[in-house]
Design a protein around this motif. Structure first.
Motif, PDB file in Angstrom:
ATOM      1  N   UNK A   1       7.781 -10.042 -12.975  1.00 37.38           N
ATOM      2  CA  UNK A   1       7.142  -8.726 -12.876  1.00 37.38           C
ATOM      3  C   UNK A   1       8.074  -7.653 -13.420  1.00 37.38           C
TER       4      UNK A   1
ATOM      5  N   UNK B   1       8.393  -7.837 -17.085  1.00 37.66           N
ATOM      6  CA  UNK B   1       7.185  -7.318 -17.719  1.00 37.66           C
ATOM      7  C   UNK B   1       7.202  -5.785 -17.728  1.00 37.66           C
ATOM      8  N   UNK B   2       7.599  -5.207 -16.579  1.00 38.89           N
ATOM      9  CA  UNK B   2       7.724  -3.748 -16.520  1.00 38.89           C
ATOM     10  C   UNK B   2       8.696  -3.258 -17.591  1.00 38.89           C
TER      11      UNK B   2
ATOM     12  N   UNK C   1       7.086  -3.328 -20.978  1.00 39.87           N
ATOM     13  CA  UNK C   1       6.179  -2.188 -21.155  1.00 39.87           C
ATOM     14  C   UNK C   1       6.978  -0.943 -21.495  1.00 39.87           C
ATOM     15  N   UNK C   2       8.082  -0.764 -20.730  1.00 43.22           N
ATOM     16  CA  UNK C   2       8.892   0.432 -20.934  1.00 43.22           C
ATOM     17  C   UNK C   2       9.515   0.437 -22.326  1.00 43.22           C
ATOM     18  N   UNK C   3       9.939  -0.739 -22.792  1.00 42.84           N
ATOM     19  CA  UNK C   3      10.603  -0.768 -24.099  1.00 42.84           C
ATOM     20  C   UNK C   3       9.585  -0.553 -25.219  1.00 42.84           C
ATOM     21  N   UNK C   4       8.351  -0.990 -25.013  1.00 43.55           N
ATOM     22  CA  UNK C   4       7.320  -0.732 -26.023  1.00 43.55           C
ATOM     23  C   UNK C   4       7.024   0.752 -26.100  1.00 43.55           C
ATOM     24  N   UNK C   5       7.130   1.404 -24.958  1.00 43.75           N
ATOM     25  CA  UNK C   5       6.790   2.814 -24.859  1.00 43.75           C
ATOM     26  C   UNK C   5       7.838   3.696 -25.524  1.00 43.75           C
ATOM     27  N   UNK C   6       9.068   3.232 -25.545  1.00 39.43           N
ATOM     28  CA  UNK C   6      10.177   4.095 -25.949  1.00 39.43           C
ATOM     29  C   UNK C   6      10.206   4.315 -27.464  1.00 39.43           C
TER      30      UNK C   6
ATOM     31  N   UNK D   1       0.797  -1.226   0.000  1.00 36.33           N
ATOM     32  CA  UNK D   1       0.000   0.000   0.000  1.00 36.33           C
ATOM     33  C   UNK D   1       0.832   1.280   0.000  1.00 36.33           C
ATOM     34  N   UNK D   2       2.153   1.153   0.064  1.00 35.15           N
ATOM     35  CA  UNK D   2       2.992   2.352   0.185  1.00 35.15           C
ATOM     36  C   UNK D   2       3.166   3.142  -1.093  1.00 35.15           C
ATOM     37  N   UNK D   3       2.869   2.529  -2.247  1.00 41.07           N
ATOM     38  CA  UNK D   3       3.035   3.253  -3.500  1.00 41.07           C
ATOM     39  C   UNK D   3       4.488   3.331  -3.933  1.00 41.07           C
ATOM     40  N   UNK D   4       4.789   4.202  -4.914  1.00 41.71           N
ATOM     41  CA  UNK D   4       6.144   4.275  -5.437  1.00 41.71           C
ATOM     42  C   UNK D   4       7.140   4.664  -4.342  1.00 41.71           C
TER      43      UNK D   4
END
Lengths: 246, 225, 218
Positions: C206, C209-210, C213-218, C130-133
């Motif tokens: 995980x 996977x992150x 996602x990041x490489x698809x975004x770039x 629950x702490x977030x980033x």
């Protein structure tokens, strides 16, 4: 303090989990420049400012301040950087003078009182110096906050949407102050989405969208048409970046 | 240099608090409410169970302390001033120490009211040995606040910080609570045994030294993102 | 998954099948009766509980000062196992205590400090969830403080009160008791290694996977 005259951002990315806030941004700025960061909300302007302020470490890439690397020299670099955040960084319970003197002390300014008095004069708040900041109008707070950020005479000034909520007179005064700083050789990096201000003040601008640098504009007069055409572009990548679960 | 920054942060917090008195009033009143709740829960036939006064005192300190810690750092979040502190070229451990001293001072002020109140409501001879009691309270408060200040500062950036602070803080401060309660209870005994007090005080001092050192050591890496 | 994993998983399953037979055939302890057999589960799980806590603490400290995300993944996985094996320990303990001491719970040093360690691990998981980033760093800080706290909890609770049987009885047990105990301990240890590997693997995926996602975004 490390004096520096150039700011070089080289291939900087920053991600939070799987959300990429900044993606391979590169640019540079020399002394006496007002550089604009333009883009819609969520474009990565604030993240970029936090990276430039040494508050956030880039996930990859480097920021160099006149040849010095940010990670190597945290504290002495911070002495040469001034930041005006969106939330102004002022204690509402303290008076204008107390706010200035406190931060002057933290930045190890030599004559704290003189520096605070000079800042009050500069902000046009000398007659309200001993009033609590809680009673100040948005414009007065904004002027005070700017002088607070400048109290240690930084070489690099980072401003996050400094014109928000200002009336025309205060905005003009802020514009004149920034131009004086440019004369003095400082590097000013200014995040905004106000094109009128951008046209009048900026020497150069970079346009961010979804964390990417999409355009560098060197002629302010071309800014409006360039920005319009970029914002009307459909964005292919948005389908991916919206799917983050965070 | 280090001491100057500590002094600046401490003086700033003190000025802010004197102007509003918000945290002082709410903390003290909350502590008194805790004492009353425990009184209704525990007092039977007009008397608290044996040693109950010491426990009630420390529970009130721990609860009110958590509240004060949360509010102090919520205040630094309001205009993002914690970020401004971290942006300054000052040594970050000095900022931690300044904050810690402010919290300790606030809690000691609250204890100044709590001790007579508990003594009065539970007919406990808390004030018979004031020197020893002050020492136990001081060392215990420093230990509690040393952990609490670090956790509250690092939780400023986190989500659900209000509920996470007590969740993280209480398991770690168990030794402080045990030592504080047992030490105080030993003071209430009719025949005074300095050996027991020495043991608990030594434990508290060791706890303080270890955890303040650890906090100074980890504050910098914990506050950089 | 590495090649050894399947084999080790099968072996672990077999050992868990055999262990009850060994435990059932172990001699019947006269004073404690049937309840004594809980020890073949309680003691190994307590050891593995302690081992997980050490792994979590060490990995957290390394992550805090070196920033290696692999250490963070290891710490998170170990914290989950602290909670799991801690739960087994804390449930089986009172079952034994009811017979031995006539009460479910005693505020003795080992019970209390185990409970506190378990609470810190639960707090760690709550923070991560629950702490977030940024909660990775905060979690590492909590784990470091939790480790430093162990001697203080131990001393303070010990001085407060104690009646738990000392650990020194273990090596002197007759071998008829010892064999099932050590067998059980090895089984638990194997289970610990398998689960740890499994959870670290999940975290790795995980992270991968992150990164995708990041490489698809770039």
């Amino acid at each position: 303090m490390i004096p520096f005259d150039t700011l070089v951002v080289d291939d900087v990315s920053r991600h939070f989990g799987r959300r990429r806030a900044l993606s391979r941004v590169s640019f540079h700025a020399g002394r006496g420049t007002i550089l604009g960061l333009l883009g819609p909300n969520g474009a990565g302007k604030s993240t970029l400012l936090a990276v430039l302020a040494t508050l956030l470490r880039p996930s990859s890439g480097t920021v160099r301040y006149g040849g010095h690397d940010a990670t190597a020299r945290g504290a002495s670099l911070r002495a040469a950087i001034g930041v005006l955040g969106h939330d102004l960084f002022l204690y509402p319970e303290l008076t204008a003078r107390e706010n200035l003197e406190f931060f002057a002390g933290l930045y190890a300014v030599r004559d704290v009182r003189a520096a605070a008095q000079e800042a009050l004069d500069q902000a046009g708040l000398a007659d309200r110096a001993d009033d609590g900041v809680a009673g100040f109008s948005r414009g007065m707070r904004q002027r005070l906050a700017l002088e607070r950020a400048l109290i240690h005479r930084p070489r690099l000034l980072l401003l996050d949407e400094p014109f928000t909520g200002l009336d025309d007179a205060s905005a003009a005064a802020l514009g004149r102050r920034l131009l004086t700083l440019r004369e003095g050789g400082a590097i000013v990096v200014l995040a905004t989405h106000d094109l009128d201000i951008a046209e009048r003040l900026l020497d150069r601008a970079i346009v961010l969208r979804e964390g990417r640098l999409v355009e560098t504009v060197d002629r302010p007069e071309a800014l409006r048409s360039v920005y319009r055409s970029i914002m009307s572009r459909p964005d292919a990548a948005s389908g991916f970046s919206r799917t983050d679960g965070a | 240099m280090f001491a100057r920054i500590v002094w600046l942060v401490l003086r700033k917090d003190f000025t802010v608090e004197v102007r509003s008195l918000e945290i002082a009033y709410t903390t003290v009143f909350f502590a008194i409410s805790c004492v009353l709740v425990f009184a209704f829960a525990l007092v039977q036939e007009g008397r608290a169970p044996e040693g109950g006064a010491a426990g009630i005192l420390w529970v009130a300190i721990a609860f009110a302390g958590t509240l004060a810690l949360g509010r102090t750092f919520e205040r630094e979040r309001q205009s993002d001033t914690l970020r401004a502190l971290l942006l300054a070229p000052a040594a970050r451990p000095a900022i931690y120490v300044g904050k810690l001293l402010g919290i300790v001072a606030l809690l000691l002020a609250a204890e100044l009211l709590l001790v007579p109140l508990v003594a009065f409501l539970f007919q406990a001879p808390l004030l018979v040995r004031p020197g020893w009691l002050a020492t136990v309270l001081l060392t215990g408060t420093i230990g509690f606040a040393a952990v609490g200040t670090l956790f509250a500062a690092m939780l400023v950036r986190a989500r659900s910080r209000d509920v996470l602070l007590p969740v993280l803080l209480y398991p770690i401060t168990v030794p402080v609570i045990i030592a504080g309660v047992r030490g105080t209870a030993a003071l209430l005994q009719p025949e005074f045994d300095p050996g027991i007090i020495h043991f608990w005080l030594a434990l508290l001092v060791c706890f303080d030294v270890v955890f303040v050192t650890l906090a100074l050591w980890t504050f910098e890496p914990l506050m950089t993102d | 998954m590495p090649k050894w994993f399947t084999g080790a998983a099968v072996l672990c399953g077999l050992m868990f099948a055999v262990a009850p037979v060994l435990i059932a055939n172990a001699p019947y302890e006269s004073t404690m009766g049937l309840v004594q057999k809980i020890f073949y589960v309680h003691l190994p799980s307590a050891w593995v509980f302690l081992l997980s806590a050490i792994v979590c603490g060490v990995a957290s400290v390394r992550f805090l000062f070196r920033g290696d995300p692999r250490q963070d993944r290891l710490a998170w996985a170990a914290a989950e196992l602290v909670v799991l094996f801690g739960l087994v320990t804390l449930v089986t303990g009172p079952l034994w205590a009811r017979k031995a001491w006539g009460t479910w719970w005693q505020w003795d040093v080992r019970l209390t400090s185990s409970l506190m360690g378990w609470m810190v691990a639960v707090a760690y998981l709550l923070l991560r969830k629950y702490g977030g980033p940024g909660s990775d760093k905060l979690g590492a800080g909590l784990a470091l403080f939790g480790m430093a706290n162990v001697p203080f909890v131990y001393i303070s609770v010990n001085y407060w009160r104690t009646i738990h049987p000392a650990t020194s009885v273990v090596p002197t047990l007759p071998s008829s008791f010892g064999v099932p105990l050590w067998f059980s301990a090895v089984t638990f240890l194997l289970l610990f290694v398998l689960l740890l590997r499994l959870r670290v693997r999940l975290q790795e995926q995980h992270a991968a996977l992150d990164a995708l996602y990041l490489s698809m975004d770039a």
